[in-house]
Design a protein around this motif. Structure first.
Motif, PDB file in Angstrom:
ATOM      1  N   ASN A  50       0.837  -1.216   0.000  1.00 16.45           N
ATOM      2  CA  ASN A  50       0.000   0.000   0.000  1.00 16.45           C
ATOM      3  C   ASN A  50       0.869   1.263   0.000  1.00 16.45           C
ATOM      4  O   ASN A  50       0.403   2.329   0.361  1.00 16.45           O
ATOM      5  N   MET A  52       3.278   2.201   1.840  1.00 13.40           N
ATOM      6  CA  MET A  52       3.629   2.846   3.107  1.00 13.40           C
ATOM      7  C   MET A  52       5.113   3.135   3.199  1.00 13.40           C
ATOM      8  O   MET A  52       5.524   4.011   3.943  1.00 13.40           O
ATOM      9  N   VAL A  80      -4.094   7.788  -1.992  1.00 10.22           N
ATOM     10  CA  VAL A  80      -5.211   7.763  -1.044  1.00 10.22           C
ATOM     11  C   VAL A  80      -6.247   6.723  -1.485  1.00 10.22           C
ATOM     12  O   VAL A  80      -6.740   5.926  -0.681  1.00 10.22           O
ATOM     13  N   ARG A  83      -5.003   3.222  -0.835  1.00  8.07           N
ATOM     14  CA  ARG A  83      -5.086   2.778   0.560  1.00  8.07           C
ATOM     15  C   ARG A  83      -6.513   2.470   0.986  1.00  8.07           C
ATOM     16  O   ARG A  83      -6.722   1.840   2.027  1.00  8.07           O
ATOM     17  N   LYS A  84      -7.485   2.903   0.227  1.00  6.78           N
ATOM     18  CA  LYS A  84      -8.866   2.445   0.482  1.00  6.78           C
ATOM     19  C   LYS A  84      -9.022   1.031  -0.037  1.00  6.78           C
ATOM     20  O   LYS A  84      -9.713   0.218   0.566  1.00  6.78           O
ATOM     21  N   VAL A  86      -6.505  -1.074  -0.411  1.00  7.19           N
ATOM     22  CA  VAL A  86      -5.558  -1.907   0.330  1.00  7.19           C
ATOM     23  C   VAL A  86      -5.534  -1.403   1.773  1.00  7.19           C
ATOM     24  O   VAL A  86      -4.752  -0.536   2.128  1.00  7.19           O
ATOM     25  N   GLY A  87      -6.441  -1.920   2.587  1.00  7.64           N
ATOM     26  CA  GLY A  87      -6.583  -1.462   3.970  1.00  7.64           C
ATOM     27  C   GLY A  87      -5.474  -2.009   4.857  1.00  7.64           C
ATOM     28  O   GLY A  87      -4.800  -2.973   4.497  1.00  7.64           O
ATOM     29  N   MET A  88      -5.266  -1.382   6.008  1.00  3.41           N
ATOM     30  CA  MET A  88      -4.151  -1.808   6.868  1.00  3.41           C
ATOM     31  C   MET A  88      -4.565  -1.824   8.336  1.00  3.41           C
ATOM     32  O   MET A  88      -5.215  -0.911   8.826  1.00  3.41           O
ATOM     33  N   PHE A  90      -2.675  -2.516  12.126  1.00  4.14           N
ATOM     34  CA  PHE A  90      -1.335  -2.556  12.710  1.00  4.14           C
ATOM     35  C   PHE A  90      -1.287  -3.416  13.972  1.00  4.14           C
ATOM     36  O   PHE A  90      -2.327  -3.835  14.489  1.00  4.14           O
ATOM     37  N   PHE A 106     -15.494   6.909   9.401  1.00  2.00           N
ATOM     38  CA  PHE A 106     -14.461   7.843   8.916  1.00  2.00           C
ATOM     39  C   PHE A 106     -14.168   7.701   7.425  1.00  2.00           C
ATOM     40  O   PHE A 106     -14.242   8.664   6.661  1.00  2.00           O
ATOM     41  N   GLY A 107     -13.847   6.483   7.021  1.00  2.00           N
ATOM     42  CA  GLY A 107     -13.479   6.247   5.625  1.00  2.00           C
ATOM     43  C   GLY A 107     -14.644   6.473   4.671  1.00  2.00           C
ATOM     44  O   GLY A 107     -14.449   6.880   3.524  1.00  2.00           O
ATOM     45  N   LEU A 110     -15.010  10.180   4.268  1.00  2.00           N
ATOM     46  CA  LEU A 110     -13.890  10.629   3.434  1.00  2.00           C
ATOM     47  C   LEU A 110     -14.166  10.314   1.963  1.00  2.00           C
ATOM     48  O   LEU A 110     -13.766  11.056   1.066  1.00  2.00           O
ATOM     49  N   ARG A 159     -13.255  -0.490  11.011  1.00  2.00           N
ATOM     50  CA  ARG A 159     -12.970   0.752  10.271  1.00  2.00           C
ATOM     51  C   ARG A 159     -12.433   0.439   8.879  1.00  2.00           C
ATOM     52  O   ARG A 159     -12.761   1.113   7.909  1.00  2.00           O
ATOM     53  N   VAL A 160     -11.595  -0.581   8.802  1.00  2.00           N
ATOM     54  CA  VAL A 160     -11.049  -0.984   7.506  1.00  2.00           C
ATOM     55  C   VAL A 160     -12.110  -1.697   6.662  1.00  2.00           C
ATOM     56  O   VAL A 160     -12.277  -1.411   5.476  1.00  2.00           O
TER      57      VAL A 160
HETATM   58  P1  ADP Z   1      -4.987   8.489   4.167  1.00  2.00           P
HETATM   59  O1  ADP Z   1      -4.169   9.065   5.283  1.00  2.00           O
HETATM   60  O2  ADP Z   1      -4.159   7.837   3.102  1.00  2.00           O
HETATM   61  O3  ADP Z   1      -5.960   9.475   3.600  1.00  2.00           O
HETATM   62  P2  ADP Z   1      -7.233   7.640   5.458  1.00  2.00           P
HETATM   63  O4  ADP Z   1      -6.992   8.540   6.601  1.00  2.00           O
HETATM   64  O5  ADP Z   1      -8.062   8.086   4.305  1.00  2.00           O
HETATM   65  O6  ADP Z   1      -5.825   7.295   4.819  1.00  2.00           O
HETATM   66  O7  ADP Z   1      -7.880   6.318   6.002  1.00  2.00           O
HETATM   67  C1  ADP Z   1      -9.018   5.777   5.367  1.00  2.00           C
HETATM   68  C2  ADP Z   1      -9.223   4.409   5.880  1.00  2.00           C
HETATM   69  O8  ADP Z   1      -8.012   3.689   5.684  1.00  2.00           O
HETATM   70  C3  ADP Z   1      -9.512   4.343   7.348  1.00  2.00           C
HETATM   71  O9  ADP Z   1     -10.528   3.384   7.551  1.00  2.00           O
HETATM   72  C4  ADP Z   1      -8.242   3.914   8.006  1.00  2.00           C
HETATM   73  O10 ADP Z   1      -8.452   2.976   9.032  1.00  2.00           O
HETATM   74  C5  ADP Z   1      -7.510   3.220   6.915  1.00  2.00           C
HETATM   75  N1  ADP Z   1      -6.103   3.545   6.983  1.00  2.00           N
HETATM   76  C6  ADP Z   1      -5.480   4.427   7.771  1.00  2.00           C
HETATM   77  N2  ADP Z   1      -4.182   4.429   7.549  1.00  2.00           N
HETATM   78  C7  ADP Z   1      -3.975   3.529   6.580  1.00  2.00           C
HETATM   79  C8  ADP Z   1      -2.836   3.071   5.885  1.00  2.00           C
HETATM   80  N3  ADP Z   1      -1.636   3.506   6.134  1.00  2.00           N
HETATM   81  N4  ADP Z   1      -3.004   2.155   4.927  1.00  2.00           N
HETATM   82  C9  ADP Z   1      -4.211   1.688   4.656  1.00  2.00           C
HETATM   83  N5  ADP Z   1      -5.318   2.056   5.271  1.00  2.00           N
HETATM   84  C10 ADP Z   1      -5.201   2.971   6.226  1.00  2.00           C
END
Ligand code: ADP
Ligand code: ADP
Length: 236
Positions: A50, A52, A80, A83-84, A86-88, A90, A106-107, A110, A159-160
């Motif tokens: 993703n 990172m 951005v 990363r939607k 490819v969720g993460m 930790f 949140f997502g 967004l 959330r993911v």
């Molecule tokens: P970004 O900082 O890239 O905009 P977001 O804040 O949009 O990421 O997060 C959107 C969704 O992705 C949330 O549900 C969050 O849990 C998840 N998320 C947050 N950080 C990451 C990451 N590094 N990689 C993937 N998903 C993430």
């Protein structure tokens, strides 16, 4: 079908080569476990998927990494949006310091979803899929940080899930938790398998054998063995 395919992935931290040509595919609706000793490159590889590692200066990545056939490292890639898809999750639960509801919504917000009814439904479904709904449903407006570590991690998983990612990357998601909480996460991963695809780094071989379909063994930045978990863990 594979959600992600990678070929000859090399990663350098400065001039230190941390990944020496990795080829690994992530089949749809399968759980792939990345195992191997500490420092073998599992987390580094996961973070390539993703982008990172882009956040770390001095990193060079070569090779082919594709999500749904499209180059993850193309200059056209919207990181951005990537990363939607490819969720993460930790090792340390990292809910945002606001309500459970707003964490999971949140997502969606967004992504521009405004329909409150739709958001409510998606929040409930995701919390159910993450096996934490019963524990939070009467306290959705409470700060997510007021819940236990295991509950926080399942809120992070919800959330993911809420943004319907194509694949979920998990970096030792249970190693900071007690065994009961870890067990709940293993169970929910098996339950959501028909809808999601998971790549999980774990140092726990038993966990890999319990939950994964495919296992990839890392050693010194190389992938030394990949195959069906059943076959790899079968006694000789
Ligand atoms: P970004 O900082 O890239 O905009 P977001 O804040 O949009 O990421 O997060 C959107 C969704 O992705 C949330 O549900 C969050 O849990 C998840 N998320 C947050 N950080 C990451 C990451 N590094 N990689 C993937 N998903 C993430
Ligand atoms: P694992 O997840 O298998 O424990 P890592 O991917 O964390 O392994 O580390 C692989 C190698 O890359 C190790 O030699 C580690 O020291 C090195 N490494 C990891 N992150 C960084 C970084 N940000 N800068 C420099 N070297 C790093």
């Amino acid at each position: 079908a594979n959600i992600i395919t990678t070929r000859n992935v090399r990663l350098y931290y400065g001039d230190h080569e941390a990944l020496h040509g990795i080829d690994l595919d992530f089949p749809k609706n399968q759980i792939t476990a990345l195992i191997g000793p500490s420092g073998s490159g599992k987390s580094t590889f996961l973070r390539c998927l993703n982008r990172m590692n882009d956040l770390v200066s001095g990193v060079t990545i070569t090779g082919s990494l594709k999500l749904d056939g499209k180059d993850i490292y193309s200059p056209q890639t919207d990181v951005v949006a990537l990363r939607k898809k490819v969720g993460m999750v930790f090792q340390q639960p990292n809910p945002f310091p606001f309500s459970v509801f707003d964490n999971v919504a949140f997502g969606l917000r967004l992504a521009g979803i405004k329909d409150h009814k739709l958001i409510q439904e998606r929040v409930e479904t995701s919390l159910k899929q993450a096996a934490v709904w019963e524990e939070v449903k009467d306290n959705l407006t409470d700060n997510a940080l007021s819940f236990s570590g295991g509950q926080q991690q399942r809120i992070c998983i919800a959330r993911v899930l809420a943004v319907h990612p194509e694949i979920i990357l998990m970096d030792e998601p249970t190693s900071a938790l007690d065994p009961v909480s870890a067990g709940k996460i293993e169970e929910l991963l098996l339950d959501i398998q028909d809808k999601f695809t998971v790549a999980i780094v774990t140092h726990n071989m038993q966990q890999a054998s319990r939950i994964s379909d495919q296992t990839a063994f890392f050693l010194d930045g190389k992938l030394v063995e990949t195959g069906s978990t059943k076959q790899l863990f079968m006694a000789p």
